[in-house]
Design a protein around this motif. Structure first.
Motif, PDB file in Angstrom:
ATOM      1  N   SER A  29       0.716  -1.185   0.214  1.00  0.00           N
ATOM      2  CA  SER A  29      -0.016   0.102   0.113  1.00  0.00           C
ATOM      3  C   SER A  29       0.669   1.270  -0.033  1.00  0.00           C
ATOM      4  CB  SER A  29      -1.022   0.016   1.300  1.00  0.00           C
ATOM      5  OG  SER A  29      -1.913   1.067   1.241  1.00  0.00           O
ATOM      6  N   SER A  30       0.525   2.137   0.718  1.00  0.00           N
ATOM      7  CA  SER A  30       1.282   3.475   0.818  1.00  0.00           C
ATOM      8  C   SER A  30       1.203   4.411   2.037  1.00  0.00           C
ATOM      9  CB  SER A  30       0.938   4.186  -0.483  1.00  0.00           C
ATOM     10  OG  SER A  30       1.591   5.735  -0.565  1.00  0.00           O
ATOM     11  N   ALA A  31       1.901   4.975   2.315  1.00  0.00           N
ATOM     12  CA  ALA A  31       1.658   6.284   3.616  1.00  0.00           C
ATOM     13  C   ALA A  31       0.549   6.975   3.169  1.00  0.00           C
ATOM     14  CB  ALA A  31       2.755   6.706   3.729  1.00  0.00           C
ATOM     15  N   VAL A  32       0.280   7.319   1.943  1.00  0.00           N
ATOM     16  CA  VAL A  32      -0.991   8.216   1.469  1.00  0.00           C
ATOM     17  C   VAL A  32      -2.200   7.817   1.995  1.00  0.00           C
ATOM     18  CG1 VAL A  32       0.497   9.082  -0.481  1.00  0.00           C
ATOM     19  CG2 VAL A  32      -1.132   7.092  -0.685  1.00  0.00           C
ATOM     20  N   THR A  33      -2.441   6.608   2.598  1.00  0.00           N
ATOM     21  CA  THR A  33      -3.505   6.199   3.223  1.00  0.00           C
ATOM     22  C   THR A  33      -3.722   6.701   4.432  1.00  0.00           C
ATOM     23  OG1 THR A  33      -2.812   4.192   3.992  1.00  0.00           O
ATOM     24  CG2 THR A  33      -3.704   4.328   1.551  1.00  0.00           C
ATOM     25  N   SER A  34      -2.753   7.151   5.208  1.00  0.00           N
ATOM     26  CA  SER A  34      -2.730   7.649   6.318  1.00  0.00           C
ATOM     27  C   SER A  34      -2.433   9.020   6.568  1.00  0.00           C
ATOM     28  CB  SER A  34      -2.041   6.678   7.435  1.00  0.00           C
ATOM     29  OG  SER A  34      -0.714   6.625   7.240  1.00  0.00           O
ATOM     30  N   MET A  35      -1.514   9.590   5.621  1.00  0.00           N
ATOM     31  CA  MET A  35      -1.136  11.016   5.554  1.00  0.00           C
ATOM     32  C   MET A  35      -1.600  11.752   4.352  1.00  0.00           C
ATOM     33  SD  MET A  35       2.685  12.175   6.045  1.00  0.00           S
ATOM     34  CE  MET A  35       3.510  11.340   4.550  1.00  0.00           C
ATOM     35  N   ALA A  36      -2.253  12.716   4.281  1.00  0.00           N
ATOM     36  CA  ALA A  36      -2.788  13.208   3.199  1.00  0.00           C
ATOM     37  C   ALA A  36      -1.918  13.749   2.201  1.00  0.00           C
ATOM     38  CB  ALA A  36      -3.833  14.331   3.529  1.00  0.00           C
ATOM     39  N   HIS A  37      -2.224  13.513   0.796  1.00  0.00           N
ATOM     40  CA  HIS A  37      -1.352  14.150  -0.184  1.00  0.00           C
ATOM     41  C   HIS A  37      -2.508  14.331  -1.086  1.00  0.00           C
ATOM     42  CE1 HIS A  37       2.790  13.447   0.562  1.00  0.00           C
ATOM     43  NE2 HIS A  37       2.561  12.398   1.547  1.00  0.00           N
ATOM     44  N   PRO A  38      -3.003  15.554  -1.249  1.00  0.00           N
ATOM     45  CA  PRO A  38      -4.309  16.057  -2.160  1.00  0.00           C
ATOM     46  C   PRO A  38      -3.771  15.832  -3.518  1.00  0.00           C
ATOM     47  CG  PRO A  38      -3.901  17.527  -0.417  1.00  0.00           C
ATOM     48  CD  PRO A  38      -2.645  16.589  -0.173  1.00  0.00           C
ATOM     49  N   ARG A  39      -2.426  15.856  -4.025  1.00  0.00           N
ATOM     50  CA  ARG A  39      -2.039  15.832  -5.247  1.00  0.00           C
ATOM     51  C   ARG A  39      -1.922  14.208  -5.745  1.00  0.00           C
ATOM     52  NH1 ARG A  39       2.909  15.543  -8.145  1.00  0.00           N
ATOM     53  NH2 ARG A  39       2.828  16.907 -10.074  1.00  0.00           N
ATOM     54  N   GLN A  40      -2.078  13.482  -4.817  1.00  0.00           N
ATOM     55  CA  GLN A  40      -2.143  11.964  -5.343  1.00  0.00           C
ATOM     56  C   GLN A  40      -3.573  11.329  -4.802  1.00  0.00           C
ATOM     57  OE1 GLN A  40       1.192   9.427  -4.643  1.00  0.00           O
ATOM     58  NE2 GLN A  40       2.181  11.472  -3.866  1.00  0.00           N
ATOM     59  N   LEU A  41      -4.614  12.118  -5.135  1.00  0.00           N
ATOM     60  CA  LEU A  41      -5.874  11.621  -4.821  1.00  0.00           C
ATOM     61  C   LEU A  41      -6.211  10.320  -5.202  1.00  0.00           C
ATOM     62  CD1 LEU A  41      -8.551  12.282  -3.500  1.00  0.00           C
ATOM     63  CD2 LEU A  41      -9.356  13.554  -5.409  1.00  0.00           C
ATOM     64  N   ALA A  42      -6.320  10.074  -6.681  1.00  0.00           N
ATOM     65  CA  ALA A  42      -6.819   8.800  -7.075  1.00  0.00           C
ATOM     66  C   ALA A  42      -5.909   7.787  -6.434  1.00  0.00           C
ATOM     67  CB  ALA A  42      -6.854   8.779  -8.791  1.00  0.00           C
ATOM     68  N   TYR A  43      -4.748   7.887  -6.464  1.00  0.00           N
ATOM     69  CA  TYR A  43      -3.655   6.970  -5.969  1.00  0.00           C
ATOM     70  C   TYR A  43      -3.892   6.449  -4.531  1.00  0.00           C
ATOM     71  CZ  TYR A  43       0.749   4.694  -4.744  1.00  0.00           C
ATOM     72  OH  TYR A  43       1.757   3.929  -4.043  1.00  0.00           O
ATOM     73  N   SER A  44      -4.250   7.650  -3.793  1.00  0.00           N
ATOM     74  CA  SER A  44      -4.538   7.514  -2.599  1.00  0.00           C
ATOM     75  C   SER A  44      -5.788   6.580  -2.344  1.00  0.00           C
ATOM     76  CB  SER A  44      -4.740   8.938  -1.653  1.00  0.00           C
ATOM     77  OG  SER A  44      -3.675   9.620  -1.582  1.00  0.00           O
ATOM     78  N   MET A  45      -6.826   6.892  -3.051  1.00  0.00           N
ATOM     79  CA  MET A  45      -8.197   6.138  -3.208  1.00  0.00           C
ATOM     80  C   MET A  45      -7.836   4.427  -3.206  1.00  0.00           C
ATOM     81  SD  MET A  45     -10.717   8.778  -4.723  1.00  0.00           S
ATOM     82  CE  MET A  45     -12.073   7.649  -4.752  1.00  0.00           C
ATOM     83  N   SER A  46      -6.994   4.234  -4.124  1.00  0.00           N
ATOM     84  CA  SER A  46      -6.748   3.096  -4.777  1.00  0.00           C
ATOM     85  C   SER A  46      -6.170   2.373  -3.641  1.00  0.00           C
ATOM     86  CB  SER A  46      -6.154   2.944  -6.042  1.00  0.00           C
ATOM     87  OG  SER A  46      -4.658   3.349  -5.704  1.00  0.00           O
ATOM     88  N   LYS A  47      -5.317   2.861  -2.890  1.00  0.00           N
ATOM     89  CA  LYS A  47      -4.435   2.268  -1.838  1.00  0.00           C
ATOM     90  C   LYS A  47      -5.240   2.152  -0.576  1.00  0.00           C
ATOM     91  CE  LYS A  47      -0.763   1.240  -4.083  1.00  0.00           C
ATOM     92  NZ  LYS A  47      -0.307  -0.175  -4.405  1.00  0.00           N
TER      93      LYS A  47
END
Length: 254
Positions: A146-164
């Motif tokens: 997965s990725s850290a973006v699922t617990s630390m917001a990265h608005p520029r990676q929105l679709a990626y964050s949702m997928s992870k």
């Protein structure tokens, strides 16, 4: 670390980066490795050669993920190459590492990019697991990257964050379902790692320092940092751990 001799592992997206590091480490521990790639055959060959030259065993399998029938194509190749190696049919370790990312804020996300992201990062792992379970021996291991973006917001990676985020949910739901077979399901969530994905941001000393500053160790992660934890999850030493999301960001969330 547990002995993986006699085990067969499939690592998706293992021609480069974190996937290559995991494939190499599992091979060091004795597993026969299926190196999956989508299009970069030369890089996949490099991964296989790095394993075999070190005394390990590996073969490559090509399948473009995100297309209809991708899991079927992947395992058709896997079964064929496994037989060609003279190995017993079956699977012991499945690492879902392959992914893509189209950076974009909410106002920039397109239908096409979103659908492609979900197809590769979320749908493909689901059906790869479905097919893999038909081959996986009891006591097997499923490791989702997965990725850290699922617990630390990265608005520029929105679709990626949702997928992870969907992958995180898949992990703990499957762990509940597969416990009767002794199959563990866990997630690794890396932060910034020295791969092609971060190469542009690491191109200047200032960019590299900015990424390093996220970690309490003041350095960027290496593929081996993630691979060593994956090897633990693949081993019998991790038998009492399932349904978990392991933070492998070097303390970036502290």
């Amino acid at each position: 670390m547990g002995d993986l001799n006699g085990k067969t592992a499939l690592v998706t997206g293992s021609s480069r980066g974190i996937g290559r590091g995991i494939a190499q480490r599992l091979a060091e521990d004795g597993a026969l490795i299926a190196v999956h790639y989508g299009s970069n055959e030369a890089a996949a060959k490099e991964t296989v050669e790095s394993i075999t030259s070190a005394g390990g065993r590996a073969f490559s399998v090509r399948a473009e993920l995100g297309l209809p029938g991708d899991a079927d194509a992947l395992f058709a190749g896997f079964d064929t190459e496994l037989a060609a190696c003279g190995a017993e049919p079956g699977l012991d370790i499945l690492v879902n590492n392959a992914a893509l990312n189209f950076p974009g804020h909410i106002d920039a996300v397109t239908y096409e990019e979103f659908d492609r992201t979900i197809a590769v990062n979320t749908r493909a792992p689901l059906f790869i697991i479905q097919q893999g379970l038909r081959r996986m021996r009891d006591g097997g291991r499923i490791i989702n990257i997965s990725s850290a973006v699922t617990s630390m917001a990265h608005p520029r990676q929105l679709a990626y964050s949702m997928s992870k985020g969907a992958m995180d949910t898949l992990t703990h739901t499957l762990a509940k379902d597969l416990g009767e077979r002794g199959i563990t399901v866990n997630t690794l969530s890396p932060g910034w790692v020295e791969t092609d994905v971060t190469a542009a941001r690491r191109a200047t000393p200032e960019g590299e320092a900015a990424l390093a500053a996220y970690s309490v160790f003041n350095r960027i992660g290496r593929p081996s940092d993630i691979a060593d934890v994956a090897a633990f999850l693949a081993s019998d030493d991790s038998r009492w751990i399932t349904g978990q999301r392991l933070d492998v960001t070097g303390g970036s969330m502290l």
